[in-house]
Motif scaffolding. Sequence first.
Motif, PDB file in Angstrom:
ATOM      1  N   LYS A 192      34.992  43.110 -13.372  1.00  0.00           N
ATOM      2  CA  LYS A 192      36.573  42.909 -12.414  1.00  0.00           C
ATOM      3  C   LYS A 192      37.807  43.014 -13.761  1.00  0.00           C
ATOM      4  O   LYS A 192      37.184  42.658 -15.151  1.00  0.00           O
ATOM      5  CB  LYS A 192      35.699  41.566 -11.922  1.00  0.00           C
ATOM      6  CG  LYS A 192      35.610  40.182 -12.667  1.00  0.00           C
ATOM      7  CD  LYS A 192      36.899  39.826 -13.568  1.00  0.00           C
ATOM      8  CE  LYS A 192      36.356  39.332 -14.365  1.00  0.00           C
ATOM      9  NZ  LYS A 192      37.336  38.346 -15.898  1.00  0.00           N
ATOM     10  N   ILE A 224      41.192  40.392 -14.203  1.00  0.00           N
ATOM     11  CA  ILE A 224      42.256  39.351 -13.389  1.00  0.00           C
ATOM     12  C   ILE A 224      43.448  39.739 -13.660  1.00  0.00           C
ATOM     13  O   ILE A 224      43.678  40.261 -14.798  1.00  0.00           O
ATOM     14  CB  ILE A 224      41.716  38.195 -13.704  1.00  0.00           C
ATOM     15  CG1 ILE A 224      40.103  37.253 -13.813  1.00  0.00           C
ATOM     16  CG2 ILE A 224      42.877  36.562 -13.777  1.00  0.00           C
ATOM     17  CD1 ILE A 224      40.239  35.826 -13.842  1.00  0.00           C
ATOM     18  N   GLU A 250      44.301  33.565 -14.638  1.00  0.00           N
ATOM     19  CA  GLU A 250      42.711  33.003 -15.245  1.00  0.00           C
ATOM     20  C   GLU A 250      43.922  31.774 -15.687  1.00  0.00           C
ATOM     21  O   GLU A 250      44.719  31.681 -16.637  1.00  0.00           O
ATOM     22  CB  GLU A 250      42.613  33.848 -16.231  1.00  0.00           C
ATOM     23  CG  GLU A 250      43.356  34.379 -17.147  1.00  0.00           C
ATOM     24  CD  GLU A 250      43.781  35.795 -16.423  1.00  0.00           C
ATOM     25  OE1 GLU A 250      45.667  35.700 -16.292  1.00  0.00           O
ATOM     26  OE2 GLU A 250      43.649  37.009 -16.975  1.00  0.00           O
ATOM     27  N   HIS A 251      42.499  31.366 -15.827  1.00  0.00           N
ATOM     28  CA  HIS A 251      42.241  29.011 -16.977  1.00  0.00           C
ATOM     29  C   HIS A 251      43.381  28.737 -15.806  1.00  0.00           C
ATOM     30  O   HIS A 251      42.267  27.496 -15.102  1.00  0.00           O
ATOM     31  CB  HIS A 251      43.354  29.761 -18.116  1.00  0.00           C
ATOM     32  CG  HIS A 251      42.213  30.238 -18.879  1.00  0.00           C
ATOM     33  ND1 HIS A 251      41.459  29.669 -19.538  1.00  0.00           N
ATOM     34  CD2 HIS A 251      42.441  31.242 -20.065  1.00  0.00           C
ATOM     35  CE1 HIS A 251      40.863  30.623 -21.201  1.00  0.00           C
ATOM     36  NE2 HIS A 251      41.055  31.363 -20.849  1.00  0.00           N
ATOM     37  N   VAL A 307      43.695  29.209 -12.530  1.00  0.00           N
ATOM     38  CA  VAL A 307      42.281  29.095 -11.132  1.00  0.00           C
ATOM     39  C   VAL A 307      40.995  27.805 -11.017  1.00  0.00           C
ATOM     40  O   VAL A 307      40.446  26.880 -10.470  1.00  0.00           O
ATOM     41  CB  VAL A 307      41.473  29.954 -11.116  1.00  0.00           C
ATOM     42  CG1 VAL A 307      40.709  30.795 -12.417  1.00  0.00           C
ATOM     43  CG2 VAL A 307      41.325  30.646  -9.782  1.00  0.00           C
ATOM     44  N   VAL A 308      41.391  27.571 -12.468  1.00  0.00           N
ATOM     45  CA  VAL A 308      39.794  26.745 -13.321  1.00  0.00           C
ATOM     46  C   VAL A 308      40.558  25.086 -12.376  1.00  0.00           C
ATOM     47  O   VAL A 308      40.223  23.746 -12.269  1.00  0.00           O
ATOM     48  CB  VAL A 308      39.386  27.028 -14.641  1.00  0.00           C
ATOM     49  CG1 VAL A 308      39.434  24.967 -14.637  1.00  0.00           C
ATOM     50  CG2 VAL A 308      38.934  27.389 -14.993  1.00  0.00           C
ATOM     51  N   PRO A 343      33.009  27.245 -14.351  1.00  0.00           N
ATOM     52  CA  PRO A 343      33.652  28.345 -14.100  1.00  0.00           C
ATOM     53  C   PRO A 343      34.441  28.184 -12.981  1.00  0.00           C
ATOM     54  O   PRO A 343      33.590  27.334 -11.912  1.00  0.00           O
ATOM     55  CB  PRO A 343      32.645  29.379 -14.149  1.00  0.00           C
ATOM     56  CG  PRO A 343      31.511  28.504 -13.549  1.00  0.00           C
ATOM     57  CD  PRO A 343      31.161  26.954 -14.322  1.00  0.00           C
ATOM     58  N   SER A 344      35.909  28.426 -12.742  1.00  0.00           N
ATOM     59  CA  SER A 344      36.237  28.484 -11.453  1.00  0.00           C
ATOM     60  C   SER A 344      35.768  29.475 -10.334  1.00  0.00           C
ATOM     61  O   SER A 344      35.957  28.710  -8.519  1.00  0.00           O
ATOM     62  CB  SER A 344      37.878  28.832 -11.214  1.00  0.00           C
ATOM     63  OG  SER A 344      37.588  31.348 -11.294  1.00  0.00           O
ATOM     64  N   ILE A 363      36.071  33.216  -9.429  1.00  0.00           N
ATOM     65  CA  ILE A 363      36.287  33.558  -9.697  1.00  0.00           C
ATOM     66  C   ILE A 363      35.935  35.312  -9.999  1.00  0.00           C
ATOM     67  O   ILE A 363      35.862  35.954  -8.934  1.00  0.00           O
ATOM     68  CB  ILE A 363      38.150  33.937  -9.817  1.00  0.00           C
ATOM     69  CG1 ILE A 363      38.755  34.904  -9.073  1.00  0.00           C
ATOM     70  CG2 ILE A 363      38.127  33.985 -11.159  1.00  0.00           C
ATOM     71  CD1 ILE A 363      40.763  35.871  -9.528  1.00  0.00           C
ATOM     72  N   ASP A 364      35.680  35.332 -10.787  1.00  0.00           N
ATOM     73  CA  ASP A 364      34.555  36.208 -11.666  1.00  0.00           C
ATOM     74  C   ASP A 364      33.254  36.650 -10.510  1.00  0.00           C
ATOM     75  O   ASP A 364      33.477  38.039  -9.817  1.00  0.00           O
ATOM     76  CB  ASP A 364      33.830  36.353 -12.293  1.00  0.00           C
ATOM     77  CG  ASP A 364      34.719  35.768 -13.631  1.00  0.00           C
ATOM     78  OD1 ASP A 364      36.122  36.122 -13.559  1.00  0.00           O
ATOM     79  OD2 ASP A 364      34.837  36.284 -14.991  1.00  0.00           O
ATOM     80  N   THR A 368      34.137  33.037 -22.675  1.00  0.00           N
ATOM     81  CA  THR A 368      35.702  32.360 -22.008  1.00  0.00           C
ATOM     82  C   THR A 368      34.809  31.150 -22.044  1.00  0.00           C
ATOM     83  O   THR A 368      35.917  30.281 -22.274  1.00  0.00           O
ATOM     84  CB  THR A 368      34.647  32.539 -20.346  1.00  0.00           C
ATOM     85  OG1 THR A 368      35.032  34.315 -20.187  1.00  0.00           O
ATOM     86  CG2 THR A 368      35.949  32.088 -19.469  1.00  0.00           C
ATOM     87  N   VAL A 401      37.835  28.021 -22.351  1.00  0.00           N
ATOM     88  CA  VAL A 401      38.129  27.173 -20.630  1.00  0.00           C
ATOM     89  C   VAL A 401      38.001  25.843 -21.930  1.00  0.00           C
ATOM     90  O   VAL A 401      38.865  25.015 -21.285  1.00  0.00           O
ATOM     91  CB  VAL A 401      37.367  26.914 -20.014  1.00  0.00           C
ATOM     92  CG1 VAL A 401      36.524  26.800 -18.845  1.00  0.00           C
ATOM     93  CG2 VAL A 401      37.421  28.719 -19.473  1.00  0.00           C
ATOM     94  N   GLY A 445      40.917  37.911 -18.219  1.00  0.00           N
ATOM     95  CA  GLY A 445      40.196  37.096 -18.491  1.00  0.00           C
ATOM     96  C   GLY A 445      40.064  35.784 -19.306  1.00  0.00           C
ATOM     97  O   GLY A 445      41.276  35.454 -19.584  1.00  0.00           O
ATOM     98  N   GLY A 446      39.380  35.545 -20.325  1.00  0.00           N
ATOM     99  CA  GLY A 446      39.354  34.842 -20.587  1.00  0.00           C
ATOM    100  C   GLY A 446      40.367  34.763 -21.886  1.00  0.00           C
ATOM    101  O   GLY A 446      40.689  33.822 -22.732  1.00  0.00           O
TER     102      GLY A 446
END
Length: 323
Positions: A26, A28, A32-33, A35-36, A156-157, A159-160, A200, A204, A283-284
């Motif tokens: 995937k 993003i 990202e971030h 979304v957490v 993790p949110s 999403i992944d 990640t 995070v 991503g991260g």
Amino acid sequence: MGTDFPVFVVCVATIGSRFVSSAAAKVILFGEHAVVYGQPAIAMPISSLRAYAEVESTNTPFQIIAQDLNNKIITFEGDDPLSQVVRLALEAMNVPTPDVSIVVRSDIPIASGLGSGAAISTAIIRCLLEYFDVVIPREAINEIVYEVEKIHHGTPSGIDNTVIVYEQAIYYVRDNPIEMIGIQNQVQLVVADTGTTALTKPAVADVRRLYEKEENIKQVIEDIGTIASDAKQAMQSGNNDLLGNLMLKNHEFLQKLTVSSDELDRLVDAAMSAGAKGAKLSGGGRGGNMIALVDNNSSENVIEVLKSAGAKRVFETTLEKTS
Ligand code: MEV
């Protein structure tokens, strides 16, 4: 002359056969971030880049063989995240532990922001479902992969795992129903790898510390959310110029969250100088991959320039228009 007897074809899956399943990587696109913290984000699968799991009956106890990790053997009872994937999957399927070997391999680079962990977990669950010829709801698969993502990423949110399990472009808000996005204009991306891996979890955690320490970070997180919501509209109306600008803005905010790196910034600048409409890390961060929005006129040049700027691996992926 026809027959009076109906003809039935019965398919019986043979337990003991060999099955190969796979799951996509995937990227993003936005958010990202942030979304957490409950802000929206947009992600899409890369169907051409996949992780594979092949299950085969053996007369030895259950094992996973991780081909990319020097054929490391992972047992059913072990504390490896993949052991947990199998335990949770078998529990959800309500079947006993089979005497099988599952060989896992992946074309998705590890710790590069492309969802390698979630894709491997998903491929393993899919091959067990095939092996037992059992169906469980996609949501149940998603929950298992999410549980295992917690081992990898801490908080993790979701999403992944969601974009990988559903393998569709999604507009994602934590704890809300998944929204698929309609796209007016194809979104053509060049993905470039810095060649630096970065986990990640620490990124995070660092953003969390910053969020708790500095008042202005809350605003940055909200601004990223606004960008993701504007980007959804830009995708729905096919405005790729706006989409590109939003990517650049998103990248600037990710810099403020301290998750970019010199290499990522260099690749973003290189892509822009080569004619991309926008670019950002994906991503991260702190390494891994960046994405650039291109069109047919600019893609070749962007690829060449990214390679010259030090990208270790560059490829194209496209999200086709839906309406
Ligand atoms: C990682 O691919 C995306 C992050 O937003 C973490 C997460 O959403 O769990 C950095």
